[in-house]
Motif scaffolding. Structure first.
Motif, PDB file in Angstrom:
ATOM      1  N   MET A 132       0.826  -1.201   0.000  1.00 28.24           N
ATOM      2  CA  MET A 132       0.000   0.000   0.000  1.00 28.24           C
ATOM      3  C   MET A 132       0.865   1.257   0.000  1.00 28.24           C
ATOM      4  O   MET A 132       0.543   2.238  -0.678  1.00 28.24           O
ATOM      5  N   VAL A 133       1.962   1.246   0.752  1.00 25.55           N
ATOM      6  CA  VAL A 133       2.886   2.387   0.749  1.00 25.55           C
ATOM      7  C   VAL A 133       3.380   2.626  -0.672  1.00 25.55           C
ATOM      8  O   VAL A 133       3.363   3.751  -1.178  1.00 25.55           O
ATOM      9  N   TRP A 134       3.824   1.553  -1.328  1.00 25.20           N
ATOM     10  CA  TRP A 134       4.342   1.675  -2.691  1.00 25.20           C
ATOM     11  C   TRP A 134       3.264   2.204  -3.638  1.00 25.20           C
ATOM     12  O   TRP A 134       3.495   3.147  -4.402  1.00 25.20           O
ATOM     13  N   ALA A 135       2.074   1.620  -3.591  1.00 22.20           N
ATOM     14  CA  ALA A 135       0.985   2.040  -4.479  1.00 22.20           C
ATOM     15  C   ALA A 135       0.555   3.478  -4.189  1.00 22.20           C
ATOM     16  O   ALA A 135       0.325   4.259  -5.117  1.00 22.20           O
ATOM     17  N   ASN A 136       0.470   3.849  -2.929  1.00 22.39           N
ATOM     18  CA  ASN A 136       0.074   5.214  -2.575  1.00 22.39           C
ATOM     19  C   ASN A 136       1.110   6.228  -3.059  1.00 22.39           C
ATOM     20  O   ASN A 136       0.760   7.311  -3.526  1.00 22.39           O
ATOM     21  N   HIS A 137       2.370   5.877  -2.935  1.00 17.18           N
ATOM     22  CA  HIS A 137       3.431   6.765  -3.414  1.00 17.18           C
ATOM     23  C   HIS A 137       3.374   6.879  -4.937  1.00 17.18           C
ATOM     24  O   HIS A 137       3.413   7.975  -5.498  1.00 17.18           O
ATOM     25  N   LEU A 138       3.252   5.754  -5.591  1.00 18.52           N
ATOM     26  CA  LEU A 138       3.276   5.703  -7.052  1.00 18.52           C
ATOM     27  C   LEU A 138       2.062   6.387  -7.688  1.00 18.52           C
ATOM     28  O   LEU A 138       2.207   7.220  -8.585  1.00 18.52           O
ATOM     29  N   PHE A 139       0.877   6.052  -7.221  1.00 18.68           N
ATOM     30  CA  PHE A 139      -0.344   6.510  -7.880  1.00 18.68           C
ATOM     31  C   PHE A 139      -0.949   7.779  -7.285  1.00 18.68           C
ATOM     32  O   PHE A 139      -1.661   8.498  -7.968  1.00 18.68           O
ATOM     33  N   LEU A 140      -0.699   8.032  -6.000  1.00 16.72           N
ATOM     34  CA  LEU A 140      -1.333   9.173  -5.335  1.00 16.72           C
ATOM     35  C   LEU A 140      -0.353  10.265  -4.928  1.00 16.72           C
ATOM     36  O   LEU A 140      -0.766  11.318  -4.461  1.00 16.72           O
ATOM     37  N   GLY A 141       0.945   9.969  -5.043  1.00 18.31           N
ATOM     38  CA  GLY A 141       1.955  10.964  -4.697  1.00 18.31           C
ATOM     39  C   GLY A 141       2.194  11.124  -3.207  1.00 18.31           C
ATOM     40  O   GLY A 141       2.761  12.122  -2.769  1.00 18.31           O
ATOM     41  N   CYS A 142       1.762  10.166  -2.407  1.00 11.98           N
ATOM     42  CA  CYS A 142       1.984  10.237  -0.965  1.00 11.98           C
ATOM     43  C   CYS A 142       3.477  10.182  -0.677  1.00 11.98           C
ATOM     44  O   CYS A 142       4.230   9.522  -1.385  1.00 11.98           O
ATOM     45  N   SER A 143       3.887  10.878   0.373  1.00 11.90           N
ATOM     46  CA  SER A 143       5.306  10.856   0.727  1.00 11.90           C
ATOM     47  C   SER A 143       5.489  10.148   2.064  1.00 11.90           C
ATOM     48  O   SER A 143       4.611  10.178   2.933  1.00 11.90           O
ATOM     49  N   ASP A 170       1.856   4.826 -17.598  1.00  9.58           N
ATOM     50  CA  ASP A 170       1.102   6.056 -17.319  1.00  9.58           C
ATOM     51  C   ASP A 170       1.065   6.417 -15.838  1.00  9.58           C
ATOM     52  O   ASP A 170       0.007   6.744 -15.289  1.00  9.58           O
ATOM     53  N   VAL A 171       2.220   6.367 -15.205  1.00 10.63           N
ATOM     54  CA  VAL A 171       2.302   6.751 -13.796  1.00 10.63           C
ATOM     55  C   VAL A 171       2.227   8.275 -13.722  1.00 10.63           C
ATOM     56  O   VAL A 171       2.952   8.970 -14.440  1.00 10.63           O
ATOM     57  N   PRO A 172       1.356   8.816 -12.885  1.00 10.25           N
ATOM     58  CA  PRO A 172       1.262  10.269 -12.783  1.00 10.25           C
ATOM     59  C   PRO A 172       2.535  10.869 -12.182  1.00 10.25           C
ATOM     60  O   PRO A 172       3.256  10.203 -11.428  1.00 10.25           O
ATOM     61  N   HIS A 173       2.817  12.110 -12.533  1.00 12.75           N
ATOM     62  CA  HIS A 173       3.952  12.818 -11.945  1.00 12.75           C
ATOM     63  C   HIS A 173       3.392  13.848 -10.975  1.00 12.75           C
ATOM     64  O   HIS A 173       2.491  14.616 -11.331  1.00 12.75           O
TER      65      HIS A 173
END
Length: 111
Positions: free
Chosen positions: A64-75, A95-98
Motif C-alpha cells: 500500500m505504501v508503494w501504491a500510494n506513493h506511485l499513484f497518489l503521490g503520498c510521501s 502512465d504513472v502520474p507525476h
C-alpha cells in the motif's frame, strides 16, 4: 491425478492475492499492487502453512505504501520509500502520474 492437483495449486495461488484487493482500488492500481505482493512473498511461502500473522500484514502494508506513493503521490520517510522501491524493482507500470512536491513548487517561485 497429479495434473489435477497441480491445477488446483495454481488456481489457489491465483486466487490468494484477490482477497486483499481494496474495494476502491481500480484495476490498474490493483494489478500493480498484486504483482508487488506476489513478487515479495517468501520463496517457501505456502498459504496453508502456518505463517506468522504479522508477516502478511507487513507485506500488505508495504504494498500500500508503494501504491500510494506511485499513484497518489503520498510521501513517506526516505528509508521506507527506498525499501518499497527496491521491493518493486522490475515492476512496470504504464502512465504513472507525476506529482510536484510543495518544496519543488516553492523552489520554482523563489527564482
Amino acid at each position: 491425478m497429479v495434473a489435477g492437483m497441480v491445477g488446483e495449486v495454481e488456481e489457489a495461488e491465483a486466487e490468494f492475492p484477490e482477497r486483499f484487493r481494496s474495494y476502491s482500488e481500480n484495476e490498474r492500481h490493483w494489478q500493480a499492487r498484486r504483482e508487488f505482493i506476489l513478487r515479495n512473498l517468501p520463496p517457501d511461502w505456502v498459504e496453508e502453512a502456518p505463517w506468522p500473522a504479522g508477516r502478511i500484514d507487513h507485506l500488505l502494508s508495504l504494498s500500500m505504501v508503494w501504491a500510494n506513493h506511485l499513484f497518489l503521490g503520498c510521501s513517506y520517510s526516505k528509508d521506507l520509500l527506498d525499501k518499497v522501491i527496491e521491493m518493486a524493482e522490475g515492476i512496470e507500470v504504464e502512465d504513472v502520474p507525476h506529482f510536484t512536491t510543495r518544496d519543488e513548487i516553492m523552489k520554482k517561485h523563489q527564482h
